[in-house]
Design an enzyme around this catalytic site. Structure first.
Site, PDB file in Angstrom:
ATOM      1  N   ASP A 200       0.837  -1.197   0.000  1.00  0.00           N
ATOM      2  CA  ASP A 200       0.000   0.000   0.000  1.00  0.00           C
ATOM      3  C   ASP A 200       0.875   1.251   0.000  1.00  0.00           C
ATOM      4  O   ASP A 200       0.572   2.242   0.656  1.00  0.00           O
ATOM      5  CB  ASP A 200      -0.931  -0.011   1.232  1.00  0.00           C
ATOM      6  CG  ASP A 200      -2.075   0.984   1.097  1.00  0.00           C
ATOM      7  OD1 ASP A 200      -2.355   1.427  -0.029  1.00  0.00           O
ATOM      8  OD2 ASP A 200      -2.678   1.328   2.131  1.00  0.00           O
TER       9      ASP A 200
ATOM     10  N   ASP B  45      -3.333  -3.075  -2.362  1.00  0.00           N
ATOM     11  CA  ASP B  45      -4.428  -2.101  -2.326  1.00  0.00           C
ATOM     12  C   ASP B  45      -4.342  -1.149  -3.511  1.00  0.00           C
ATOM     13  O   ASP B  45      -3.289  -1.005  -4.139  1.00  0.00           O
ATOM     14  CB  ASP B  45      -4.362  -1.310  -1.009  1.00  0.00           C
ATOM     15  CG  ASP B  45      -5.587  -0.425  -0.796  1.00  0.00           C
ATOM     16  OD1 ASP B  45      -6.636  -0.689  -1.418  1.00  0.00           O
ATOM     17  OD2 ASP B  45      -5.493   0.530   0.001  1.00  0.00           O
ATOM     18  N   ASN B  46      -5.478  -0.501  -3.800  1.00  0.00           N
ATOM     19  CA  ASN B  46      -5.565   0.543  -4.844  1.00  0.00           C
ATOM     20  C   ASN B  46      -5.139   0.059  -6.213  1.00  0.00           C
ATOM     21  O   ASN B  46      -4.524   0.791  -6.985  1.00  0.00           O
ATOM     22  CB  ASN B  46      -4.712   1.766  -4.449  1.00  0.00           C
ATOM     23  CG  ASN B  46      -5.124   2.399  -3.143  1.00  0.00           C
ATOM     24  OD1 ASN B  46      -4.301   2.545  -2.240  1.00  0.00           O
ATOM     25  ND2 ASN B  46      -6.383   2.771  -3.008  1.00  0.00           N
TER      26      ASN B  46
END
Length: 264
Positions: free
Chosen positions: A191, A219-220
């Site tokens: 992250d 993530d993302n």
């Protein structure tokens, strides 16, 4: 004349306040790049100037004033409330956080690594679920973020379960075995800077810090996005990947987590 001028100013102030506090935030809920530009550029820089503080410092203040000390869940809930109702911040967030929780509980790692501590939100989420005796190693490049994260982790009562290391991931990953006696990581949460996802997992591979069955959770992967990373883990014979659809933290914009099992 003066009365008219004051009336115009008052109406203008009300309109600007409405745009700033309600209309624009409502609109950017549905557009990723607009949301990031509004929250990370316009709002953050404005508040930094007006308050002479940084977003991480304001988040820390909210934790210290409103969360119950020594209670990780209270710290998490306080940050989520702050980010939804006061000031957005790019934590993994409550919605994707529940996915993170379930993966950590599923893996029950004895060795765990987080790349990108920021203010310590996901660090607290992960550390509170780790089995006894497991320590989370979390890497943060920005010293100012690291300073805030240490206080958040301490406030949550998890300082004995977390080792926060300052430095660039590319420099620190090759030192993991020497610094901590780590042979391999059971779980890695990515992250940090999105353009570092792919180089850093290749570095983990090259340093033989992944074992057969190691879990990577990124993530993302949709917003802001990590297309090169996704192409690699989804097409490499060394990984089996699954996408968990969700939303960009505290918005309605699609985002998600990519879980990848290292096959050796």
């Amino acid at each position: 004349m003066l009365l008219s001028f004051l009336t115009v100013c008052s109406v203008g102030a009300v309109v600007l306040y409405g745009l700033y506090s309600w209309l624009i935030p409502a609109v950017v809920q549905y557009n990723g790049w607009c949301a990031l530009f509004w929250h990370d550029i316009i709002v953050e820089k404005t508040l930094d100037t007006l308050t002479r503080s940084t977003r991480p410092q304001r988040l820390l203040k909210a934790v210290q004033e409103k969360a119950m000390k020594g209670d990780p869940q209270s710290v998490i809930s306080t940050i989520d409330y702050f980010c939804r109702h006061s000031e957005w911040a790019m934590n993994v967030g409550d919605e994707k956080g529940s996915i993170l929780d379930s993966v950590v509980c599923e893996v029950s790692p004895t060795t765990a690594l987080e790349l990108g501590t920021y203010c310590g939100y996901s660090t607290v989420r992960i550390a509170r679920l780790l089995p006894p005796g497991t320590q989370l190693i979390t890497l943060e490049f920005n010293p100012a973020f690291a300073a805030v994260a240490r206080q958040v982790i301490e406030y949550a009562g998890l300082h004995n379960k977390v080792c926060l290391v300052e430095g660039a991931s590319g420099d620190m990953i090759p030192k993991m075995r020497e610094m901590f006696g780590i042979k391999t990581f059971d779980f890695v949460f990515l992250d940090h800077w999105k353009d570092r996802y792919l180089p850093d997992i290749k570095l983990l591979e090259g340093c033989q810090l992944l074992r057969k069955g190691s879990i990577l959770l990124a993530d993302n992967v949709i917003c802001p996005g990590t297309p090169e990373y996704l192409e690699y883990v989804r097409n490499s014979p060394h990984y089996k990947s699954m996408y968990y659809k969700s939303h960009l933290e505290y918005t309605k914009v699609e985002d998600g987590l990519e879980k990848s099992v290292f096959l050796g």
